[in-house]
Each structure stands twice: as structure tokens, then as C-alpha cells.
Scaffold this motif. Sequence first.
Motif, PDB file in Angstrom:
ATOM      1  N   ASP A  96       0.819  -1.204   0.000  1.00 43.63           N
ATOM      2  CA  ASP A  96       0.000   0.000   0.000  1.00 43.63           C
ATOM      3  C   ASP A  96       0.857   1.262   0.000  1.00 43.63           C
ATOM      4  OD1 ASP A  96      -2.565   1.443   0.278  1.00 43.63           O
ATOM      5  OD2 ASP A  96      -1.748   1.977   2.235  1.00 43.63           O
ATOM      6  N   LEU A  97       1.977   1.241   0.712  1.00 44.34           N
ATOM      7  CA  LEU A  97       2.832   2.421   0.776  1.00 44.34           C
ATOM      8  C   LEU A  97       3.618   2.651  -0.504  1.00 44.34           C
ATOM      9  CD1 LEU A  97       4.218   2.252   4.434  1.00 44.34           C
ATOM     10  CD2 LEU A  97       2.191   3.438   3.559  1.00 44.34           C
ATOM     11  N   ALA A  98       3.725   1.622  -1.333  1.00 42.33           N
ATOM     12  CA  ALA A  98       4.310   1.747  -2.683  1.00 42.33           C
ATOM     13  C   ALA A  98       5.706   2.363  -2.661  1.00 42.33           C
ATOM     14  CB  ALA A  98       3.379   2.577  -3.581  1.00 42.33           C
ATOM     15  N   ALA A  99       6.540   1.926  -1.720  1.00 38.14           N
ATOM     16  CA  ALA A  99       7.937   2.356  -1.705  1.00 38.14           C
ATOM     17  C   ALA A  99       8.710   1.642  -2.810  1.00 38.14           C
ATOM     18  CB  ALA A  99       8.567   2.045  -0.349  1.00 38.14           C
ATOM     19  N   ASP A 100       9.821   2.233  -3.218  1.00 37.73           N
ATOM     20  CA  ASP A 100      10.673   1.569  -4.206  1.00 37.73           C
ATOM     21  C   ASP A 100      11.190   0.239  -3.679  1.00 37.73           C
ATOM     22  OD1 ASP A 100      10.289   3.638  -5.947  1.00 37.73           O
ATOM     23  OD2 ASP A 100      12.246   4.572  -5.622  1.00 37.73           O
ATOM     24  N   ARG A 101      11.540   0.218  -2.384  1.00 36.09           N
ATOM     25  CA  ARG A 101      11.993  -0.994  -1.710  1.00 36.09           C
ATOM     26  C   ARG A 101      11.399  -1.014  -0.304  1.00 36.09           C
ATOM     27  NH1 ARG A 101      18.455  -0.647  -2.152  1.00 36.09           N
ATOM     28  NH2 ARG A 101      18.001   1.590  -2.172  1.00 36.09           N
ATOM     29  N   TYR A 102      11.327  -2.213   0.281  1.00 31.84           N
ATOM     30  CA  TYR A 102      10.889  -2.310   1.661  1.00 31.84           C
ATOM     31  C   TYR A 102      11.647  -3.435   2.349  1.00 31.84           C
ATOM     32  CZ  TYR A 102       8.239  -6.642   0.945  1.00 31.84           C
ATOM     33  OH  TYR A 102       7.897  -7.948   0.690  1.00 31.84           O
ATOM     34  N   ARG A 103      11.688  -3.360   3.665  1.00 30.98           N
ATOM     35  CA  ARG A 103      12.179  -4.452   4.493  1.00 30.98           C
ATOM     36  C   ARG A 103      11.286  -4.564   5.733  1.00 30.98           C
ATOM     37  NH1 ARG A 103      14.394  -5.311   0.509  1.00 30.98           N
ATOM     38  NH2 ARG A 103      16.567  -5.875   0.098  1.00 30.98           N
ATOM     39  N   ILE A 104      11.103  -5.801   6.176  1.00 23.46           N
ATOM     40  CA  ILE A 104      10.339  -6.059   7.386  1.00 23.46           C
ATOM     41  C   ILE A 104      11.300  -6.043   8.572  1.00 23.46           C
ATOM     42  CG2 ILE A 104       8.858  -7.711   8.589  1.00 23.46           C
ATOM     43  CD1 ILE A 104       7.982  -8.717   5.812  1.00 23.46           C
ATOM     44  N   VAL A 105      10.917  -5.320   9.631  1.00 25.36           N
ATOM     45  CA  VAL A 105      11.770  -5.157  10.807  1.00 25.36           C
ATOM     46  C   VAL A 105      10.980  -5.512  12.067  1.00 25.36           C
ATOM     47  CG1 VAL A 105      13.249  -3.425   9.716  1.00 25.36           C
ATOM     48  CG2 VAL A 105      11.194  -2.687  10.957  1.00 25.36           C
ATOM     49  N   HIS A 106      11.677  -5.487  13.206  1.00 23.24           N
ATOM     50  CA  HIS A 106      11.076  -5.765  14.514  1.00 23.24           C
ATOM     51  C   HIS A 106      10.522  -7.201  14.555  1.00 23.24           C
ATOM     52  CE1 HIS A 106       8.734  -4.941  18.234  1.00 23.24           C
ATOM     53  NE2 HIS A 106       9.625  -3.983  18.416  1.00 23.24           N
ATOM     54  N   THR A 107      11.248  -8.113  13.936  1.00 25.23           N
ATOM     55  CA  THR A 107      10.792  -9.501  13.796  1.00 25.23           C
ATOM     56  C   THR A 107      11.306 -10.363  14.949  1.00 25.23           C
ATOM     57  OG1 THR A 107      10.797  -9.209  11.405  1.00 25.23           O
ATOM     58  CG2 THR A 107      10.743 -11.461  12.230  1.00 25.23           C
ATOM     59  N   ALA A 108      10.429 -11.201  15.479  1.00 25.04           N
ATOM     60  CA  ALA A 108      10.751 -12.048  16.627  1.00 25.04           C
ATOM     61  C   ALA A 108      11.310 -13.402  16.191  1.00 25.04           C
ATOM     62  CB  ALA A 108       9.501 -12.257  17.486  1.00 25.04           C
ATOM     63  N   HIS A 109      11.943 -14.077  17.139  1.00 27.30           N
ATOM     64  CA  HIS A 109      12.520 -15.397  16.845  1.00 27.30           C
ATOM     65  C   HIS A 109      11.456 -16.478  16.718  1.00 27.30           C
ATOM     66  CE1 HIS A 109      12.591 -17.296  21.081  1.00 27.30           C
ATOM     67  NE2 HIS A 109      11.976 -16.127  21.227  1.00 27.30           N
ATOM     68  N   PHE A 110      10.191 -16.139  16.984  1.00 29.96           N
ATOM     69  CA  PHE A 110       9.112 -17.128  16.853  1.00 29.96           C
ATOM     70  C   PHE A 110       8.797 -17.465  15.397  1.00 29.96           C
ATOM     71  CE2 PHE A 110       8.196 -14.886  20.883  1.00 29.96           C
ATOM     72  CZ  PHE A 110       8.356 -15.949  21.752  1.00 29.96           C
ATOM     73  N   VAL A 111       9.235 -16.631  14.469  1.00 25.65           N
ATOM     74  CA  VAL A 111       9.029 -16.933  13.050  1.00 25.65           C
ATOM     75  C   VAL A 111       9.903 -18.131  12.672  1.00 25.65           C
ATOM     76  CG1 VAL A 111       9.234 -16.043  10.702  1.00 25.65           C
ATOM     77  CG2 VAL A 111       8.544 -14.505  12.563  1.00 25.65           C
ATOM     78  N   PRO A 112       9.352 -19.160  12.053  1.00 17.67           N
ATOM     79  CA  PRO A 112      10.161 -20.337  11.703  1.00 17.67           C
ATOM     80  C   PRO A 112      11.242 -19.968  10.686  1.00 17.67           C
ATOM     81  CG  PRO A 112       7.974 -20.486  10.726  1.00 17.67           C
ATOM     82  CD  PRO A 112       7.938 -19.325  11.662  1.00 17.67           C
ATOM     83  N   PRO A 113      12.359 -20.701  10.703  1.00 20.13           N
ATOM     84  CA  PRO A 113      13.511 -20.295   9.896  1.00 20.13           C
ATOM     85  C   PRO A 113      13.239 -20.216   8.405  1.00 20.13           C
ATOM     86  CG  PRO A 113      13.835 -22.492  10.841  1.00 20.13           C
ATOM     87  CD  PRO A 113      12.658 -21.895  11.521  1.00 20.13           C
ATOM     88  N   GLU A 114      12.321 -21.030   7.888  1.00 23.02           N
ATOM     89  CA  GLU A 114      12.047 -20.972   6.450  1.00 23.02           C
ATOM     90  C   GLU A 114      11.369 -19.657   6.061  1.00 23.02           C
ATOM     91  OE1 GLU A 114       8.780 -23.506   8.388  1.00 23.02           O
ATOM     92  OE2 GLU A 114      10.973 -23.300   8.505  1.00 23.02           O
ATOM     93  N   GLN A 115      10.796 -18.954   7.035  1.00 28.95           N
ATOM     94  CA  GLN A 115      10.219 -17.637   6.782  1.00 28.95           C
ATOM     95  C   GLN A 115      11.080 -16.503   7.335  1.00 28.95           C
ATOM     96  OE1 GLN A 115       5.954 -17.072   7.407  1.00 28.95           O
ATOM     97  NE2 GLN A 115       5.748 -19.250   7.882  1.00 28.95           N
ATOM     98  N   ALA A 116      11.826 -16.786   8.400  1.00 28.98           N
ATOM     99  CA  ALA A 116      12.538 -15.729   9.125  1.00 28.98           C
ATOM    100  C   ALA A 116      13.693 -15.129   8.345  1.00 28.98           C
ATOM    101  CB  ALA A 116      13.047 -16.276  10.454  1.00 28.98           C
ATOM    102  N   PHE A 117      14.193 -15.839   7.348  1.00 23.40           N
ATOM    103  CA  PHE A 117      15.378 -15.357   6.639  1.00 23.40           C
ATOM    104  C   PHE A 117      15.115 -15.122   5.156  1.00 23.40           C
ATOM    105  CE2 PHE A 117      16.756 -17.647  10.417  1.00 23.40           C
ATOM    106  CZ  PHE A 117      17.464 -16.629  11.052  1.00 23.40           C
ATOM    107  N   ARG A 118      13.866 -14.870   4.817  1.00 19.76           N
ATOM    108  CA  ARG A 118      13.564 -14.470   3.445  1.00 19.76           C
ATOM    109  C   ARG A 118      14.186 -13.109   3.151  1.00 19.76           C
ATOM    110  NH1 ARG A 118       7.208 -16.390   2.617  1.00 19.76           N
ATOM    111  NH2 ARG A 118       7.638 -18.630   2.784  1.00 19.76           N
ATOM    112  N   ASP A 119      14.353 -12.805   1.879  1.00 17.58           N
ATOM    113  CA  ASP A 119      15.090 -11.607   1.491  1.00 17.58           C
ATOM    114  C   ASP A 119      14.469 -10.327   2.010  1.00 17.58           C
ATOM    115  OD1 ASP A 119      16.912 -13.161   0.158  1.00 17.58           O
ATOM    116  OD2 ASP A 119      16.076 -12.807  -1.843  1.00 17.58           O
TER     117      ASP A 119
END
Length: 278
Positions: free
Chosen positions: A239-262
Motif C-alpha cells: 500500500d505504501l508503494a515504496a521503491d523498496r521495503y524491508r520487514i523489521v522488529h521480527t521475533a525469533h518465533f518466526v520459523p527459519p524458512e520464513q525468518a530469513f527471506r530476502d
Amino acid sequence: MQVTLLGTGDTTGTPTVGCDCATCERARDRGVERTRFSVHVERVNGDSLLIDFSPDFRQQFLRESVPLPDAAVVTHVHFDHLDGLGNVYRLVDSLPVYAADETDPQTGTSVVGTIRDRYHYLDRISVRGRTPFQRFEAAGFEVTLVPVVHPPLVSYGLRVDDPDSGASLAISGDTSYAIDENAREVLRGADLALVEGIVHADLCSHHPAGGDHYDDAGRPRTFGTKHMTLTGARALADDLAADRYRIVHTAHFVPPEQAFRDDVAVDGQRFELAGAKR
């Protein structure tokens, strides 16, 4: 404008102390961290702005070798965004620290008032209140605070613009997906957006408050009442339509197959934002 992600984790960070979950072990194997949240923004002339004072301040600045800030902004008063402020004592001659001046009905004071009360002994810090949606100057940048939704306390996202290059950074702050349109409009169209996503949507089934703000596929965009899921973070970034984005403030509860996506950030990532010179 150079943006350095000093801290990209939640309150416990990744790896979490004493934890041997698959995500913490994967982080150790990869040699990466998500310490408590903080962002360093530097202009071409060397002036720099710090967003939030992580408790990991000392470690972050030593690790990334970025210059000490000329000014700082605090988004809200939770410890993982504020308690590193004491680290600057004896490191700077003076430091302006900006925060919102709206009264929080929960505490009876504002973010800027809480900082003044809590750090009154730091005589090298000048704490300056600013009104949301009103642009102000800090370290040569143009900054705009916007209210977001992080109950029970007030919390703010922000936009940082470099008036020389036209480069821009948007930060959602700690928030649910329920950011209103006025705030979204300020954050929209930046060169880089940093959006909070604390856990994966499936974990909402284990939260006492569940999830909320479901997408068309029935996936919750909000975890509990005050944080976005990865699903919500990606939807907000779209929705914010930035040129690039990154997800931050992520907890260790995210499983590794999702936690280290680009698109899920780790500490130390740097972004050069060129913008379009005005």
C-alpha cells in the motif's frame, strides 16, 4: 542518504538469550543478529539522525562503525526503543532528541514528557516536542511524525526526507495494521519503507487476542492488538508503494524458512537512497 539498520529485532532479539529454537540456531549458524530496533540515517555531508535508542546502542555503533548522531527521534517509550538513550552520556557534547508532544491518555503525559522525566539527569540532551503531521528539521533532514496504533501507549511512525537529494525513508513504527489513511499518505511513496512484522500469521491462533484485519485469503494482518504479522507488513508495504521495503522488529518465533527471506531484515544491512533531486 545512507540508511543503516542497526537493530531489526523485537524485545528479546534474535538469537534470544538461552533459546535453542530452530530460528535462533539458524541465526547463529549464519552469523546474523536481530538486536533491538534502531536505524541510523546519514546525509552525504556526514550529518546523521538516529531513530530510536536501542538498549543495544553500544554494540550496534561499535559493530557498524557509523558516526554518533547529530540528532535523534524517539517513536514511543517502550524500553526496547528508548532505554539506550543513557549510552550517549559522555559520548556527545549535546544532542537534540525529538518526540511527539501529544498527551497519552494512558500515561497522562506525552512521549517527549516521558523522556524528559526519565532522563532529566542527562544535561547534554535537549528534548524537543514536535506535533504529529507537522514537518520539522533534524540533522538537516525533514522529519514528519505520524500516529500509528500500538495500544495501550501512543506510538508513531515517521518519514525522513533529505531536502538536497530528494531521498526519502518511511518507518511504520510499532503498530497494528490499523494505520489510518492520513498517516499512510505521509508514509507513501518513499525510496525505502521499513515496516514492522513481528511474527507469521499462523501464530495468531496461539495469541490470547488472536489476530485481526484479515486479508482476502483470511490471513490476519495484526497479531493480537498492537503488532503486524508478516502478512500485514507485506500488505502495508504494498500500500505504501515504496521503491523498496524491508520487514523489521521480527521475533525469533518466526520459523527459519520464513525468518530469513530476502525481505525480512537483519542487522547491518545498508541502503543507499539516491532519490530524485528537487
